[in-house]
Design an enzyme around this catalytic site. Structure first.
Site, PDB file in Angstrom:
ATOM      1  N   VAL A 231     -30.078  25.464  22.379  1.00 57.04           N
ATOM      2  CA  VAL A 231     -28.736  25.175  22.863  1.00 57.04           C
ATOM      3  C   VAL A 231     -28.239  26.399  23.622  1.00 57.04           C
ATOM      4  CG1 VAL A 231     -26.378  24.517  22.245  1.00 57.04           C
ATOM      5  CG2 VAL A 231     -28.311  23.722  20.844  1.00 57.04           C
ATOM      6  N   CYS A 232     -27.708  26.160  24.830  1.00 56.49           N
ATOM      7  CA  CYS A 232     -27.098  27.232  25.614  1.00 56.49           C
ATOM      8  C   CYS A 232     -28.112  28.369  25.825  1.00 56.49           C
ATOM      9  CB  CYS A 232     -25.835  27.700  24.896  1.00 56.49           C
ATOM     10  SG  CYS A 232     -24.713  28.688  25.898  1.00 56.49           S
ATOM     11  N   SER A 233     -27.696  29.613  25.596  1.00 55.85           N
ATOM     12  CA  SER A 233     -28.577  30.755  25.862  1.00 55.85           C
ATOM     13  C   SER A 233     -29.663  30.930  24.811  1.00 55.85           C
ATOM     14  CB  SER A 233     -27.765  32.045  25.980  1.00 55.85           C
ATOM     15  OG  SER A 233     -27.017  32.286  24.804  1.00 55.85           O
TER      16      SER A 233
END
Length: 322
Positions: free
Chosen positions: A107-109
């Site tokens: 998720v995300c970074s």
């Protein structure tokens, strides 16, 4: 007998709290919907099993330590500021143990952590728009796609910024338990099961910068409010009281996109919204969004989303609550 899937969520200091809680709420809601709490057995773990402090200041207490965790069905690696200088022990654990998961999710970074462990080499992946350049620069073996809200490549799935982790988790629930289960969870969380993975991370208005000069800002707003209008460069230039050549150069310089690309994005967004939220016919929607004909809208949808309008509606139309 229903299949039981373990979900292991990795925790570390300065993790983004919503990257953790968003997918967890989706999987927990799906277990509730199924009537079997073991449909998804959710476990959180940090390196040493101790509490972690999120980037927003919340303290999360994990269920245990990563080295004590069995290989899960789904391994979720969230993002956050803690991905900037990760603990080398976490990268080592991911390199050694993540391949044992049947499904690997970031998720995300969190994609930066997977990439650092060599788990995205040769794969297509995405991440938060703000770190896409870093992911591509630091890990040239990764095929970085900055546009989609999530990307599936084999058993590895990567998602963009923060809330896109919810979109990806809903897609995984739909894959596991069916569309009705995912819709039920989405309604319970008051989110929409509507965003296909190849939807852009930004709306047209967010993807483009806001023009500095008022006449150009007014044109941006007019395009948004009149997708069925005459949106040719000549017409828009006249509205801004500029020559077509000067207008086109100024618009791209101040917004980062050409007038034509901005119009394409606005029209596709309006058409998507009408397909999702209304029962209007496709021919009616094509006229309302400035396409003129259903065939023109179909070509635009295939180019932008990879599916025809009728297929898009079948997948993402929200039924009217009874």
């Amino acid at each position: 007998m229903a299949q039981h899937r373990t979900v292991l969520v990795v925790l570390f200091d300065d993790v983004q709290s919503l990257d953790v809680t968003g997918p967890v709420e989706v999987f927990a809601g799906a277990a509730t919907y199924s009537g079997d709490p073991d449909t998804y057995r959710i476990r959180t773990a940090s390196l040493d099993g101790g509490p972690v402090r999120t980037s927003s200041g919340l303290t999360l207490v994990p269920d245990g330590a990563l080295h004590d965790s069995a290989d899960p069905h789904t391994l979720v690696v969230p993002g956050g500021r803690g991905t900037r200088r990760p603990d080398p022990r976490l990268i080592y654990w991911l390199r050694e143990r993540a391949p044992g998961a049947e499904r690997l999710v970031s998720v995300c970074s969190g994609a930066l952590l997977l990439a650092a462990a060599g788990l995205l080499d040769g794969r297509r992946a995405t991440t938060h728009w703000n770190v896409c350049d870093r992911l591509a620069r630091d890990h040239p073996a990764v095929d970085v796609d900055p546009d989609p809200i999530f990307v599936r490549d084999g058993n590895v799935a990567t998602s963009a910024g923060v809330t896109s982790g919810i979109d990806l988790a809903l897609a995984l629930v739909e894959e596991d338990l069916g569309r009705e289960a995912a819709l039920t969870v989405a309604r319970h969380l008051v989110v929409f099961l509507r965003r296909p993975g190849n939807q852009a991370q930004f709306s047209a208005q967010l993807a483009a910068q806001t023009a500095q000069r008022e006449p150009l800002r007014d044109v941006q707003q007019w395009i948004t409010e009149h997708p069925d209008g005459d949106l040719s460069v000549e017409s828009l230039a006249a509205r801004a009281r500029l020559s077509p050549r000067h207008f086109a150069r100024a618009f791209q310089a101040e917004t980062g996109v050409t007038p034509g690309r901005y119009v394409e994005h606005v029209r596709i967004e309006n058409a998507r919204r009408l397909l999702e939220e209304t029962s209007d016919g496709i021919e009616e929607i094509s006229h309302a969004c400035g396409y003129g004909t259903p065939e023109a809208m179909r070509r635009a949808f295939l180019k932008a989303l990879g599916s025809a309008p009728a297929e898009y509606r079948r997948r993402f139309h929200a039924p009217v609550p009874r």
